[in-house]
Design a protein around this motif. Structure first.
Motif, short mmCIF file in Angstrom:
data_model
loop_
_atom_site.label_atom_id
_atom_site.label_comp_id
_atom_site.label_asym_id
_atom_site.label_seq_id
_atom_site.Cartn_x
_atom_site.Cartn_y
_atom_site.Cartn_z
N ILE A 194 0.95 -1.09 0.03
CA ILE A 194 0.03 -0.05 0.13
C ILE A 194 1.00 1.36 -0.14
O ILE A 194 0.41 2.43 -0.59
N TYR A 195 1.90 1.37 0.52
CA TYR A 195 3.18 2.40 0.52
C TYR A 195 3.32 2.63 -0.68
O TYR A 195 3.10 3.85 -1.38
N ILE A 196 3.62 1.73 -1.79
CA ILE A 196 4.09 2.08 -3.02
C ILE A 196 3.01 2.59 -4.01
O ILE A 196 3.01 3.18 -4.74
N PHE A 217 -2.54 -10.47 -5.22
CA PHE A 217 -3.27 -10.66 -3.97
C PHE A 217 -3.08 -9.46 -3.10
O PHE A 217 -1.98 -9.08 -2.58
N TRP A 218 -4.10 -9.07 -2.39
CA TRP A 218 -4.17 -7.89 -1.35
C TRP A 218 -4.38 -8.34 0.05
O TRP A 218 -5.36 -9.13 0.15
N LYS A 225 -7.43 0.61 2.63
CA LYS A 225 -6.62 1.88 2.52
C LYS A 225 -6.94 2.08 0.69
O LYS A 225 -7.00 3.34 0.57
N PHE A 226 -7.00 1.21 -0.02
CA PHE A 226 -7.19 1.45 -1.43
C PHE A 226 -8.64 1.92 -1.87
O PHE A 226 -8.77 2.52 -2.72
N ALA A 227 -9.62 1.41 -1.12
CA ALA A 227 -10.98 1.62 -1.30
C ALA A 227 -11.21 3.17 -1.50
O ALA A 227 -11.97 3.59 -2.45
N PRO A 228 -10.79 3.98 -0.63
CA PRO A 228 -11.39 5.43 -1.08
C PRO A 228 -10.62 6.05 -2.28
O PRO A 228 -11.46 6.72 -2.93
N TYR A 229 -9.64 5.55 -2.76
CA TYR A 229 -9.06 6.19 -4.08
C TYR A 229 -9.90 5.39 -5.10
O TYR A 229 -10.02 6.10 -6.29
N LYS A 261 -18.19 -2.68 2.04
CA LYS A 261 -17.41 -1.40 1.62
C LYS A 261 -16.88 -1.23 0.30
O LYS A 261 -17.19 -0.28 -0.39
N TYR A 262 -16.44 -2.37 -0.14
CA TYR A 262 -16.05 -2.49 -1.52
C TYR A 262 -17.27 -2.13 -2.72
O TYR A 262 -17.17 -1.83 -3.58
#
Length: 495
Positions: A194-196, A217-218, A225-229, A261-262
């Motif tokens: 997630i940092y990258i 695979f996440w 943390k990716f969902a809002p993007y 959420k997704y």
């Protein structure tokens, strides 16, 4: 005395050679240089790596777009940095040079051979979606936050060593966000860090992304943390999501929470036209939330994803199903579902569906027979893929007789019937050669009697992991030809 066959240099080439022999004089002459000479001069300077001249050319560029896709395909990073340095100097000035019109730096390959075509094609390039919102010529010539330089570059975020040009560009764009907008129409993510991912996304205009591919695979924290993007990618047209299986060590309640959420974020992508989902857990019971607002959806591919029968019922009643052109359901266990929702779905999509793939879904005779009346309503159907299902010889013959009535059908992929396998049961690749020979003879005769024009292929062995399939295809002389072929992707199925 032999005559030289070499073509003598043109007057334009001689003029450029003379001009570039003295960079100081050449830079001074740019204000009076005819506009039509700029493309060929820029290409020559880029090839020669004349850095000071290159900076000056960028600052004096007389067109709205500088398309470096061809030149930056295998770039010398130092030369590319020189281009950005020239832009730096330009953006730092309080007023634009009188000749300068540059608004877009394009690093994609959307304009092949543009440098060969030269001035006329360069002058015609426009970006109405970008430029229509920009100030007019009568506006202030000061470079302001309302007039950023637009940079177009398709990006790939991955683990390990990064593309040097992309890494430098991302850093440069982050440092100059007030004056530069980095747009990525196509974005691929092959990283589970997630940092990258966040570091790259912070430099990109998220509403510029039209095609997103995520294939990694996440962990739950990465997904969270990716969902809002995702919901900020408001202009997304194509989404490909794969390899997000449920964590069996996580409680069912927590998995359900992530699914909800997704689904909410996916349901906000109102411009989505193509959705491909493979090996994800968050569809289970969530198709209504996801699809309710996707009114423009034309392509839907669901593969190896858990679904409820209620999901299929909603899909059959969803407004988008009336306009679907391509539908794939692959490796979904539908054997415990009733045939009604699938039949209702085919009826809804009958007027528009061009590609229908129901592959490896454990469909058996009762379900197939229940959906056949709806299948023959597919007036636009061109490709039908049904391999990997468990149906009898009589059901295969009935299916072929129905698809033979479809006016536009050009290709059909069918399973080897159950009679091709040993009595102990059907298993991929385990068919009995003697039994299958009898099946082949009966099918060949049936197809001759039907007079079908479609390309009929019987699949006897397939591997989704390796994307290959063994096909038996009926040749023009009535013999079966065996081939090992690559499984077609959904976009490649229409022939």
């Amino acid at each position: 005395m032999k005559m030289s066959r070499r073509t003598p240099p043109s007057l334009q080439q001689l003029a450029m050679q003379s001009l570039l022999s003295n960079q100081v004089l050449a830079i001074a002459a740019l204000e009076d240089l005819p506009v039509l000479l700029f493309p060929s001069l820029f290409e020559e300077v880029y090839a020669r790596a004349q850095t000071e001249m290159l900076k000056a050319l960028v600052q004096a560029w007389p067109f709205s777009c500088l398309p470096l896709g061809d030149l930056a395909e295998s770039p010398d990073l130092e030369i590319f940095n020189t281009v950005l340095d020239g832009l730096d100097l330009l953006l730092a000035k309080k007023e634009r040079p009188s000749r300068w019109k540059l608004q877009v730096l394009d690093l994609r390959n959307d304009h092949p051979n543009i440098w060969i075509q030269g001035y006329p094609s360069m002058a015609r390039i426009s970006y109405p979606d970008v430029l229509n919102n920009r100030p007019t010529e009568s506006s202030s010539l000061l470079i302001t936050e309302e007039q950023p330089l637009i940079i177009h570059k398709n990006l790939t975020i991955k683990d390990g060593s990064q593309n040097a040009l992309q890494a430098y560009l991302l850093q440069w764009a982050r440092e100059k966000q007030e004056r530069v907008q980095l747009c990525s129409r196509k974005l691929q993510i092959h990283s589970n860090s997630i940092y990258i991912i966040q570091k790259a996304l912070l430099a990109v205009q998220l509403d510029s992304i039209q095609e997103l591919k995520v294939n990694k695979f996440w962990h739950r924290e990465t997904m969270k943390k990716f969902a809002p993007y995702l919901s900020q990618m408001k202009n997304l047209r194509i989404l490909k999501f794969s390899r997000m299986s449920a964590n069996f060590n996580t409680s069912r309640h927590k998995n359900f929470s992530y699914s909800c959420k997704y689904a909410v974020h996916l349901g906000q992508l109102q411009h989505l036209q193509e959705l491909y989902v493979h090996k994800v857990f968050f569809l289970y019971g969530q198709l209504p939330t996801i699809l309710r607002n996707l009114t423009l959806l034309k392509t839907l591919s669901l593969s190896s994803c858990p679904l409820k029968e209620a999901d299929l019922w909603f899909l059959s009643q969803c407004p988008c199903s009336r306009q679907l052109k391509h539908l794939r359901l692959r490796s979904l266990p539908l054997d415990n579902f009733s045939p009604e929702p699938l039949r209702a779905l085919l009826e809804q999509a009958a007027g528009t569906l061009e590609t229908l793939a129901l592959e490896d879904c454990a469909i058996m005779d009762p379900q197939l027979l229940g959906m056949l009346p709806a299948l023959i309503q597919g007036s636009q159907l061109r490709v039908f893929s049904f391999y990997g299902n468990h149906i009898s010889m009589s059901a295969v013959q009935s299916l072929l007789s129905h698809t033979a009535r479809l006016p536009h059908l050009r290709r059909g992929l069918y399973p080897a019937p159950l009679e091709s396998y040993p009595p102990q049961g059907c298993r991929v690749g385990n068919f009995d050669s003697q039994r299958f020979a009898q099946v082949q003879a009966k099918l060949a005769q049936a197809l001759r009697d039907m007079g079908t024009t479609q390309k009929v292929q019987i699949c006897t062995n397939f591997s989704h992991r390796h994307k290959t399939c063994q096909f038996y295809t009926l040749g023009p002389e009535g013999n079966w030809v065996v081939t090992m072929e690559r499984l077609p992707g959904l976009s490649a199925l229409p022939l």
